[in-house]
Motif scaffolding. Sequence first.
Motif, PDB file in Angstrom:
ATOM      1  N   MET A 184       0.820  -1.268  -0.305  1.00 25.21           N
ATOM      2  CA  MET A 184      -0.287   0.165   0.218  1.00 25.21           C
ATOM      3  C   MET A 184       1.106   1.114  -0.089  1.00 25.21           C
ATOM      4  SD  MET A 184      -3.355  -0.989   2.153  1.00 25.21           S
ATOM      5  CE  MET A 184      -4.418   0.471   2.014  1.00 25.21           C
ATOM      6  N   LEU A 224     -12.141   3.430   0.218  1.00 21.21           N
ATOM      7  CA  LEU A 224     -11.683   1.910  -0.459  1.00 21.21           C
ATOM      8  C   LEU A 224     -12.565   0.844  -0.193  1.00 21.21           C
ATOM      9  CD1 LEU A 224      -8.227   1.553   0.946  1.00 21.21           C
ATOM     10  CD2 LEU A 224     -10.101  -0.662   0.867  1.00 21.21           C
TER      11      LEU A 224
ATOM     12  N   PRO B 177     -13.074   1.379   6.692  1.00 20.32           N
ATOM     13  CA  PRO B 177     -12.569   0.114   5.467  1.00 20.32           C
ATOM     14  C   PRO B 177     -12.380   1.704   4.595  1.00 20.32           C
ATOM     15  CG  PRO B 177     -14.247  -1.232   6.303  1.00 20.32           C
ATOM     16  CD  PRO B 177     -13.794   0.046   7.269  1.00 20.32           C
ATOM     17  N   ASP B 178     -13.366   2.437   4.220  1.00 18.48           N
ATOM     18  CA  ASP B 178     -13.529   3.021   3.371  1.00 18.48           C
ATOM     19  C   ASP B 178     -11.626   3.932   3.545  1.00 18.48           C
ATOM     20  OD1 ASP B 178     -14.706   4.416   4.818  1.00 18.48           O
ATOM     21  OD2 ASP B 178     -16.533   5.304   3.595  1.00 18.48           O
ATOM     22  N   LEU B 180      -8.769   3.761   4.882  1.00 18.24           N
ATOM     23  CA  LEU B 180      -8.291   2.383   5.406  1.00 18.24           C
ATOM     24  C   LEU B 180      -6.914   2.945   4.351  1.00 18.24           C
ATOM     25  CD1 LEU B 180      -6.550  -0.145   7.270  1.00 18.24           C
ATOM     26  CD2 LEU B 180      -7.853  -1.530   4.921  1.00 18.24           C
ATOM     27  N   ASP B 181      -6.597   3.403   3.485  1.00 18.18           N
ATOM     28  CA  ASP B 181      -5.438   3.614   2.575  1.00 18.18           C
ATOM     29  C   ASP B 181      -4.945   5.129   3.487  1.00 18.18           C
ATOM     30  OD1 ASP B 181      -8.094   4.675   1.894  1.00 18.18           O
ATOM     31  OD2 ASP B 181      -7.355   5.420   0.316  1.00 18.18           O
ATOM     32  N   ASP B 182      -5.979   6.165   3.602  1.00 19.49           N
ATOM     33  CA  ASP B 182      -5.571   6.780   4.606  1.00 19.49           C
ATOM     34  C   ASP B 182      -4.784   6.811   5.828  1.00 19.49           C
ATOM     35  OD1 ASP B 182      -6.403   8.530   2.517  1.00 19.49           O
ATOM     36  OD2 ASP B 182      -8.495   8.982   3.537  1.00 19.49           O
ATOM     37  N   MET B 184      -3.639   4.351   7.030  1.00 22.86           N
ATOM     38  CA  MET B 184      -2.453   3.267   7.168  1.00 22.86           C
ATOM     39  C   MET B 184      -1.065   4.473   6.227  1.00 22.86           C
ATOM     40  SD  MET B 184      -2.991  -1.008   5.531  1.00 22.86           S
ATOM     41  CE  MET B 184      -1.091  -1.005   5.724  1.00 22.86           C
ATOM     42  N   GLU B 185      -1.250   5.129   4.975  1.00 28.47           N
ATOM     43  CA  GLU B 185      -0.857   6.251   5.175  1.00 28.47           C
ATOM     44  C   GLU B 185      -0.145   6.565   6.778  1.00 28.47           C
ATOM     45  OE1 GLU B 185      -0.147   8.500   1.233  1.00 28.47           O
ATOM     46  OE2 GLU B 185      -1.506   9.655   2.159  1.00 28.47           O
ATOM     47  N   LEU B 188       2.402   4.874   8.484  1.00 31.59           N
ATOM     48  CA  LEU B 188       3.294   4.179   8.639  1.00 31.59           C
ATOM     49  C   LEU B 188       4.249   6.006   8.493  1.00 31.59           C
ATOM     50  CD1 LEU B 188       2.649   2.108   5.731  1.00 31.59           C
ATOM     51  CD2 LEU B 188       2.787   1.423   7.605  1.00 31.59           C
ATOM     52  N   VAL B 194       1.949  -1.688  10.634  1.00 27.80           N
ATOM     53  CA  VAL B 194       0.973  -1.976  11.067  1.00 27.80           C
ATOM     54  C   VAL B 194       1.081  -3.127  11.157  1.00 27.80           C
ATOM     55  CG1 VAL B 194      -1.253  -2.464   9.353  1.00 27.80           C
ATOM     56  CG2 VAL B 194       0.115  -0.813   9.690  1.00 27.80           C
ATOM     57  N   LEU B 197      -4.233  -6.603  11.639  1.00 28.52           N
ATOM     58  CA  LEU B 197      -5.240  -6.329  11.206  1.00 28.52           C
ATOM     59  C   LEU B 197      -6.515  -7.189  11.234  1.00 28.52           C
ATOM     60  CD1 LEU B 197      -4.581  -4.401   7.826  1.00 28.52           C
ATOM     61  CD2 LEU B 197      -5.259  -3.948   9.481  1.00 28.52           C
ATOM     62  N   LEU B 224       3.056  -8.331   8.593  1.00 29.67           N
ATOM     63  CA  LEU B 224       1.630  -7.685   8.916  1.00 29.67           C
ATOM     64  C   LEU B 224       0.196  -9.104   9.312  1.00 29.67           C
ATOM     65  CD1 LEU B 224      -0.683  -4.980   7.577  1.00 29.67           C
ATOM     66  CD2 LEU B 224      -1.843  -6.987   8.497  1.00 29.67           C
TER      67      LEU B 224
END
Lengths: 250, 250
Positions: A184, A224, B177-178, B180-182, B184-185, B188, B194, B197, B224
Amino acid sequence: MTDATDLLKPGERLDYLARENLSIIQNPDYFAFSVDAILLAHFAKVPRRQTARILDLCSGTGVIPFLLSAKTAGHIDAIELQEALVDMAQRSCQLNNLTDRLTFRQGDVKTMEAARPLYDVVTCNPPYFSVTNKQTQHHLTSHAIARHEVYLTLEQWVAQAKRQLRTRGKLFCVYRPDRLDDLMETLLGAGFSVHRLQFAYGKADQVAKVVLVEAIYAGGRQGLKVEPPIVMYGPDQQYTPEMKAIYYGD
Amino acid sequence: MTDATDLLKPGERLDYLARENLSIIQNPDYFAFSVDAILLAHFAKVPRRQTARILDLCSGTGVIPFLLSAKTAGHIDAIELQEALVDMAQRSCQLNNLTDRLTFRQGDVKTMEAARPLYDVVTCNPPYFSVTNKQTQHHLTSHAIARHEVYLTLEQWVAQAKRQLRTRGKLFCVYRPDRLDDLMETLLGAGFSVHRLQFAYGKADQVAKVVLVEAIYAGGRQGLKVEPPIVMYGPDQQYTPEMKAIYYGD
């Protein structure tokens, strides 16, 4: 269909894909496709139209192009590093009368020229395992090259996917959940949004074995979606109905 | 246990947590805890020892500290912006005779001082919804503050979790979940890995409703793990056995 006996070389076998009525040449001495590729081809959404342009990176014996050929009337290009696998894929292509829609060629994903026009879709079942620990990668068999980042790293295939895709073009890939953070991070860093994830579990009470990813290039983040879980085996050790549907159709 | 009738204010009710034998004061006019908090408390792994130091951000009526109190002999601090919710949590604390192990205080997560010593674990059930579209957030009720990023953004609570945690300290959070990209970014980017999950689905054939996240501060990436899926409801619209186990024990 061309007679298979004319096309098979010593040591090779045919694997039959029931749902698509396709036969694929494999050789146990080389890397053969796994359930990961089947899951990816099922997960991928490709345009049906004849003008669709699709590229499969790290194609192996070509299972993903063959499976996708049943979902689109477009053209699918495929690139694979290992000459022996390309040779099998090209003969499978003759065998299934798909030479007008599928093009397999030997090449290095790292050094591909950007296509003109750009592709609508890129698929990839890449090497998964990093090679920081040399002991896990004992010799450079065909399997090791396909499974470990010996010749191709995560950053390299993501960079090439980005280079080949049009704006809002889609990348579909399959990966190991244990490196989902790396994946990701690399995708987001390369200007992709992560649009859809799906996890496949060996059994309902086990950790995920596979993650399927749909990423959109330069499309902006729109939320997502994590698709319903795929559970591969039931308590009876047999494929679940959902896995049978993936292999054999609904 | 203190007599509840002495502690309840008009309009308030008691919600009973069967598995932990705890009662929590709630008021329907204010934000009440949801299944997300129950799932997070179940997912979180906390040290059992008496010296463990745990911090709950965005604590609401305190459900996460109450549930965690059954999993550790350590001390749990909790911070919540809304005074009325802190007041309910403090009275629930008296009611359950936990005043020696749980400390609830009103405060703004954005401006907290770093604790000395640092915490072993931070938990957070944060506001989920971004407020770029003002129309989705029609008035600033208690619910809106708890659910939308009005007073606290993703970047802000992750930055505060980082500030409060020792090296290799753990952050457990629940999210949509929608985004999750934000998430995780941001994790990190703030120096977290991470580590684990888990996705919860309303039904087995629906997209995921909830993601549970374990992140480790400054611990390096070690792979992960995606835990088995949690399916909340069966085809009969009733809780699945796994959800009953989470609510009522195994």
